[in-house]
Design an enzyme around this catalytic site. Structure first.
Site, PDB file in Angstrom:
ATOM      1  N   HIS A 127      42.250 -45.666  78.817  1.00  0.00           N
ATOM      2  CA  HIS A 127      42.279 -46.947  79.562  1.00  0.00           C
ATOM      3  C   HIS A 127      43.621 -47.608  79.265  1.00  0.00           C
ATOM      4  CE1 HIS A 127      40.848 -50.414  81.581  1.00  0.00           C
ATOM      5  NE2 HIS A 127      39.865 -50.813  80.789  1.00  0.00           N
ATOM      6  N   HIS A 158      43.939 -41.136  87.757  1.00  0.00           N
ATOM      7  CA  HIS A 158      43.184 -42.383  87.697  1.00  0.00           C
ATOM      8  C   HIS A 158      41.775 -42.120  88.192  1.00  0.00           C
ATOM      9  CE1 HIS A 158      42.105 -46.582  88.253  1.00  0.00           C
ATOM     10  NE2 HIS A 158      43.093 -46.843  87.438  1.00  0.00           N
ATOM     11  N   ASP A 201      50.592 -47.311  84.165  1.00  0.00           N
ATOM     12  CA  ASP A 201      51.005 -47.222  82.762  1.00  0.00           C
ATOM     13  C   ASP A 201      52.230 -46.358  82.564  1.00  0.00           C
ATOM     14  OD1 ASP A 201      49.031 -48.839  81.648  1.00  0.00           O
ATOM     15  OD2 ASP A 201      47.577 -47.257  81.966  1.00  0.00           O
TER      16      ASP A 201
HETATM   17  N1  CMC Z   1      46.821 -34.370  83.054  1.00  0.00           N
HETATM   18  C1  CMC Z   1      46.325 -33.147  83.355  1.00  0.00           C
HETATM   19  N2  CMC Z   1      45.140 -32.953  83.970  1.00  0.00           N
HETATM   20  C2  CMC Z   1      44.427 -34.030  84.305  1.00  0.00           C
HETATM   21  C3  CMC Z   1      44.884 -35.338  84.040  1.00  0.00           C
HETATM   22  C4  CMC Z   1      46.135 -35.492  83.396  1.00  0.00           C
HETATM   23  N3  CMC Z   1      46.615 -36.698  83.109  1.00  0.00           N
HETATM   24  N4  CMC Z   1      43.973 -36.245  84.471  1.00  0.00           N
HETATM   25  C5  CMC Z   1      42.968 -35.514  85.004  1.00  0.00           C
HETATM   26  N5  CMC Z   1      43.252 -34.188  84.901  1.00  0.00           N
HETATM   27  C6  CMC Z   1      42.418 -33.096  85.416  1.00  0.00           C
HETATM   28  C7  CMC Z   1      41.223 -32.852  84.495  1.00  0.00           C
HETATM   29  O1  CMC Z   1      41.511 -31.895  83.503  1.00  0.00           O
HETATM   30  C8  CMC Z   1      40.187 -32.381  85.482  1.00  0.00           C
HETATM   31  O2  CMC Z   1      40.427 -31.017  85.759  1.00  0.00           O
HETATM   32  P1  CMC Z   1      39.189 -30.036  86.137  1.00  0.00           P
HETATM   33  O3  CMC Z   1      38.602 -30.584  87.409  1.00  0.00           O
HETATM   34  O4  CMC Z   1      39.852 -28.704  86.311  1.00  0.00           O
HETATM   35  O5  CMC Z   1      38.240 -30.096  84.974  1.00  0.00           O
HETATM   36  C9  CMC Z   1      40.496 -33.179  86.762  1.00  0.00           C
HETATM   37  O6  CMC Z   1      41.892 -33.500  86.660  1.00  0.00           O
HETATM   38  C10 CMC Z   1      39.694 -34.458  86.888  1.00  0.00           C
HETATM   39  O7  CMC Z   1      39.810 -35.188  85.664  1.00  0.00           O
HETATM   40  P2  CMC Z   1      38.687 -36.163  85.109  1.00  0.00           P
HETATM   41  O8  CMC Z   1      38.921 -36.380  83.654  1.00  0.00           O
HETATM   42  O9  CMC Z   1      37.340 -35.678  85.544  1.00  0.00           O
HETATM   43  O10 CMC Z   1      39.006 -37.485  85.927  1.00  0.00           O
HETATM   44  P3  CMC Z   1      38.548 -38.913  85.528  1.00  0.00           P
HETATM   45  O11 CMC Z   1      38.477 -39.688  86.785  1.00  0.00           O
HETATM   46  O12 CMC Z   1      37.309 -38.874  84.689  1.00  0.00           O
HETATM   47  O13 CMC Z   1      39.727 -39.407  84.571  1.00  0.00           O
HETATM   48  C11 CMC Z   1      41.644 -40.488  83.717  1.00  0.00           C
HETATM   49  C12 CMC Z   1      40.685 -40.335  84.913  1.00  0.00           C
HETATM   50  C13 CMC Z   1      42.593 -41.656  83.990  1.00  0.00           C
HETATM   51  C14 CMC Z   1      40.839 -40.808  82.437  1.00  0.00           C
HETATM   52  C15 CMC Z   1      42.434 -39.166  83.554  1.00  0.00           C
HETATM   53  O14 CMC Z   1      43.182 -38.900  84.728  1.00  0.00           O
HETATM   54  C16 CMC Z   1      43.371 -39.204  82.338  1.00  0.00           C
HETATM   55  O15 CMC Z   1      42.928 -38.892  81.237  1.00  0.00           O
HETATM   56  N6  CMC Z   1      44.667 -39.545  82.549  1.00  0.00           N
HETATM   57  C17 CMC Z   1      45.598 -39.674  81.454  1.00  0.00           C
HETATM   58  C18 CMC Z   1      45.397 -41.013  80.760  1.00  0.00           C
HETATM   59  C19 CMC Z   1      45.907 -42.176  81.585  1.00  0.00           C
HETATM   60  O16 CMC Z   1      47.016 -42.154  82.089  1.00  0.00           O
HETATM   61  N7  CMC Z   1      45.062 -43.219  81.687  1.00  0.00           N
HETATM   62  C20 CMC Z   1      45.447 -44.454  82.363  1.00  0.00           C
HETATM   63  C21 CMC Z   1      44.556 -44.785  83.501  1.00  0.00           C
HETATM   64  S1  CMC Z   1      45.248 -46.081  84.482  1.00  0.00           S
HETATM   65  C22 CMC Z   1      45.127 -47.480  83.496  1.00  0.00           C
HETATM   66  C23 CMC Z   1      43.865 -48.206  83.697  1.00  0.00           C
HETATM   67  O17 CMC Z   1      43.591 -48.617  84.842  1.00  0.00           O
HETATM   68  O18 CMC Z   1      43.185 -48.445  82.678  1.00  0.00           O
END
Ligand code: CMC
Length: 426
Positions: free
Chosen positions: A266, A307, A365
């Protein structure tokens, strides 16, 4: 409510369960599932991927189109034409203020920007290398002790003054947390300065010296605050609502929100972005890290990408990218090595099939971390800045909830543990 109904047929049930559908003003309508418990079911939605947890009129996001509206106004228009305090007024009151309302609101916030000596003393008790989010979380919770007398959440007047206190004191607290880490004297808020300008002066100013803040940096800081002001029902806002639903005071509920924001998935992502760029270390290593991010067996992710809601360019990231260029030009840092890594990484990821297919774009971010680093804000302070900007969003959501009919939030579960069994006899 609409005339439309959803009908849920379940094997073994004689009749379909009829579920009302409510219209949204824009975006998906919702199916009201509250009645299905009568039929012996709960809904199951880990991570709340398909759950509208409340009704709200504050912020709208269309993640596929990359749209973010506050009270109907697009975020890029607010970033271009508004300022943080006006955006706060809008979020809290639903409409933009006229000149008098804006002046009154600005004065009220400024009049409440000084932090009580007991909280200043509390901050000084922490170790100098304590994480700033740990201190901020405690300091905001401690405001409930200071304003114990004015916290009747059923009184509109108490809620209004609490909003002024919170918005007024967040930048002061953020600056105090930083000054404490540096072992420097706190700088008192200066009511002649703008909101972001005052924050920068309290952070980088020296006791006894006249304020001297770059207007380009003050504008960039104000934009960072605007772009973080609210973001619908994200994890920290939902935490504030859930915590507040027990009837606790808003400072306690917002301290819970701050704790949630701290996590790297987050608000902690902006800190994680900088750490990652430092770890990559050189443009030559980018391919290796991109490969790690794509490897299913490697937990590494590219911080600042992806995201939960945006499956398109984060509209805040677009504005932040422009601000980033302005700040780096003002500071003469266009050739900064870390920035070179960031720019190259952004290009590679945007062209890589893995990131394209999974719709992983740079988020807010990614750029905010680079801007704050350029301004001279230490990495550990990034999430504190996010929290400072977001305080108004948390407050607006809490206020919206307690101003309407609400119930304590109490999710249920899919239980898969042991069924009842007897304690073994000895
Ligand atoms: N790098 C590489 N792969 C990724 C990333 C990333 N940053 N983010 C998602 N993926 C992949 C993930 O491995 C998954 O692959 P698969 O379908 O093969 O298993 C797929 O994309 C979907 O990921 P998810 O974790 O199911 O997606 P989510 O919606 O639950 O997660 C997230 C969203 C923001 C937690 C995630 O994209 C992440 O961890 N990003 C990096 C951390 C980050 O930048 N967070 C800031 C968010 S914006 C600030 C805010 O509003 O708070």
């Amino acid at each position: 409510m609409t005339d439309k109904k959803a009908h849920l047929t379940v094997d073994g049930l004689d009749a379909a369960i009829e579920l009302p559908i409510y219209n949204s003003s824009t975006g998906p309508d919702v199916i009201d599932v509250t009645s299905i418990t009568k039929n012996g079911f709960f809904t199951f939605d880990p991570g709340f991927m398909s759950t509208a947890s409340c009704e709200s009129k504050i912020t709208f996001i269309d993640g596929d189109k990359g749209i973010l509206l506050h009270r109907g106004y697009p975020i890029d228009q607010l970033a271009d034409h508004s300022d943080y305090l006006e955006t706060c007024y809008l979020l809290l009151n639903g409409e933009l203020p006229n000149d008098t309302q804006k002046q009154e609101f600005t004065n009220a916030v400024k009049n409440h920007s000084a932090v009580d000596p007991s909280v200043a003393a509390l901050i000084k008790t922490f170790k100098r290398d304590a994480h700033p989010m740990a201190i901020l979380c405690s300091a905001v919770a401690a405001l409930a002790a200071v304003y114990n007398e004015g916290l009747d959440i059923t009184k509109e007047e108490d809620r209004k003054i609490t909003a002024h206190r919170l918005i007024g004191q967040m930048p002061t607290l953020a600056a105090m947390v930083y000054k404490h880490s540096q072992g420097e004297e706190f700088i008192a808020p200066d009511s002649t300065l703008g909101y972001a300008e005052n924050y920068l002066n309290m952070t980088f100013g020296k006791a006894g010296q006249a304020p001297k803040v770059s207007q380009v940096l003050a504008k960039a800081m104000d934009r960072i605050f605007i772009l973080h002001a609210d973001h619908e029902q994200n994890a920290s806002t939902s935490t504030v609502r859930l915590s507040g639903s027990s009837g606790t005071n808003p400072f306690a509920a917002i301290a819970a929100g701050i704790a949630t924001l701290w996590g790297p998935a987050h608000g902690g992502a902006n800190e994680a972005v900088l750490k990652m760029l430092e770890e990559i270390g050189s443009v030559d290593n980018i391919d290796k890290f991109v490969a790690k991010a794509k490897d299913k067996n490697d937990p590494f992710r590219l911080m600042g990408f992806g995201h939960r809601v945006y499956k398109n360019f984060d509209p805040r990231a677009k504005v932040m990218k422009q601000t980033c260029d302005e700040v780096l030009a003002e500071l003469g840092l266009e050739n900064d090595p870390l920035l070179a890594i960031a720019k190259r990484l952004e290009k590679i990821a945007l062209e890589d099939e893995y990131f394209i297919q999974k719709k992983l774009y740079p988020n807010v971010d990614f750029y905010s971390g680079i801007i704050m680093k350029a301004i001279g804000i230490p990495t550990e302070m990034f999430t504190v800045i996010f929290a400072t900007g977001r305080a108004v969003g948390w407050y607006a959501h809490w206020d919206e909830m307690v101003s309407s009919a609400y119930k304590i939030g109490r999710p249920r579960q899919l239980y898969t543990g042991s069924v009842q069994r007897d304690y073994p006899s000895k």
